[in-house]
Design a protein around this motif. Structure first.
Motif: not given
Length: 315
Positions: A104-116
Motif C-alpha cells: 500500500s503506497v499510502v500506508t508507506f507514505i504515512a509511515g515514512n512521515q511518522i518515522l521522519t
C-alpha cells in the motif's frame, strides 16, 4: 503514543469517525486524485534525492532482494491460511493473497512521515523497494488461482498496463528517477512545493482515506468474523517477519520499520485493477473490504507504532 497522536493518524481517525456518524463530509474525486498524485510524486522525488546523495549501497541491494522475496512468499502462506481457516475458495483466496503480498503506497507514505517526524527516517532507497514489491505478488496470486480455477487472462498488454504500468508505479518510479538525476541542488527550486506543504496535504489525504475506509466497512456484507480476524493477523505476522528480515540484513531502525510496513501492508489500488482483469470471477467487494476497510485502518492507527517498537527491539 507519539505515533498514535501524530496529526496524520488523528486526521485519519477524524475521517473514520465522521463516516461512522454518517456525516456528509466528503472530498470531490478530482481533489482526492490530485492529493494522491502529489504525495506519490513528492515521496518519489525525496527518495531519489537521498539515494543520489548517498549512492547505491549494499544495504539497497539487500533491501531490494528482501522486498522481492517477501512479495513472492507472503501470498503463498496467506493463500493456504485463507483456504483453511478462512474457508475461501481457491479463486478468492488467491485474489486476497495477492493483495497482502503487494504493498500500500499510502500506508508507506504515512509511515515514512511518522518515522521522519520521530527522528528515525528510513533510507530513501525504500521507494525503489516499494516499486519492486508492487507486481510479483500479482503474478504469484495468478499462479495460485490457476491451480483451482480456469484462469481468464486478458491480453498481455492489458495486464501489463494494470500492473507494471499502473499509474502509482509509474509516478513513484519516475519521480524517484527524476530525484536521482536532479539531486539536492536541482530540487531546491521546487522544494517549497514538495516539502513545505507536504505534511498538511498528507493530513487532508488521510482524512479522506478515513472517510473512505469507514464507509467501506459500513457497506461490507461479505465479511465473516474469521476473515476480519485474519485481516488483522496477516499484517501483524507479516510486519514481524519484515522486522526480522530487516534486522538480519543489518538495516537501521527506520529502514527496518519501513520494510516491516511494506510487508504488513495490503494493496487496494494496483492489485484490484489487475484482479479485475485476470480474475473477474473473484469477489471484488471481499478483497477490497479486507485490504482497505480492515487492514489499512489497522496499520495506520496501530500497526505502524507496533512495527516501530519491534524494530527498535530487534535492531
Amino acid at each position: 503514543m507519539e505515533s498514535l497522536l501524530s496529526p496524520v493518524i488523528l486526521f485519519f481517525v477524524l475521517g473514520a469517525l465522521a463516516a461512522f456518524a454518517r456525516s456528509d463530509l466528503a472530498f470531490p474525486e478530482p481533489i482526492s486524485k490530485a492529493l494522491s498524485l502529489y504525495l506519490m510524486c513528492a515521496i518519489g522525488l525525496k527518495g531519489g534525492i537521498l539515494v543520489a546523495g548517498n549512492g547505491f549501497t549494499t544495504d539497497l541491494l539487500l533491501a531490494a532482494v528482501a522486498g522481492l522475496a517477501l512479495s513472492c512468499l507472503i501470498p503463498i502462506g496467506t493463500f493456504f491460511v485463507l483456504r483453511g481457516f478462512g474457508r475461501l475458495d481457491a479463486t478468492n483466496a488467491a485474489a486476497v493473497a495477492a493483495h497482502y503480498g503487494s504493498v500500500s503506497v499510502v500506508t508507506f507514505i504515512a509511515g515514512n512521515q511518522i518515522l521522519t517526524d520521530s527522528g528515525i527516517p528510513p533510507a530513501g532507497y525504500m521507494i525503489a523497494v516499494l516499486a519492486l514489491m508492487e507486481t510479483p505478488a500479482i503474478v504469484v496470486g495468478l499462479i495460485l488461482a490457476r491451480g483451482g480455477t480456469n484462469l481468464k487472462l486478458q491480453s498481455g498488454n492489458e495486464l501489463l498496463r494494470e500492473t507494471v504500468l499502473n499509474g502509482s508505479v509509474v509516478l513513484l518510479t519516475g519521480s524517484f528517477i527524476i530525484g536521482l538525476i536532479i539531486g539536492k541542488d536541482g530540487f531546491e527550486p521546487v522544494a517549497p512545493v514538495f516539502e513545505t506543504g507536504f505534511n498538511g496535504l498528507l493530513c487532508l489525504f488521510l482524512l479522506d482515506m478515513g472517510l473512505l475506509a469507514a464507509r467501506r466497512i459500513r457497506l461490507a456484507r461479505n465479511l465473516t468474523a474469521r476473515l476480519v480476524l485474519l485481516a488483522i493477523v496477516f499484517p501483524l505476522v507479516n510486519g514481524t517477519i519484515g522486522c526480522l528480515v530487516g534486522a538480519a540484513i543489518g538495516l537501521d531502525v527506520g529502514t527496518t520499520t519501513a520494510l516491516a510496513i511494506l510487508a504488513a501492508s495490503a494493496s487496494y489500488i494496483a492489485v484490484p485493477a489487475a484482479m479485475r482483469l485476470a480474475l473477474p470471477e473473484a469477489d471484488a467487494g471481499l478483497y477490497l473490504s479486507l485490504s482497505l476497510a480492515v487492514t489499512f485502518p489497522f496499520n495506520i492507527t496501530i500497526g505502524i507504532p507496533i512495527y516501530t517498537y519491534l524494530a527498535k527491539l530487534m535492531v
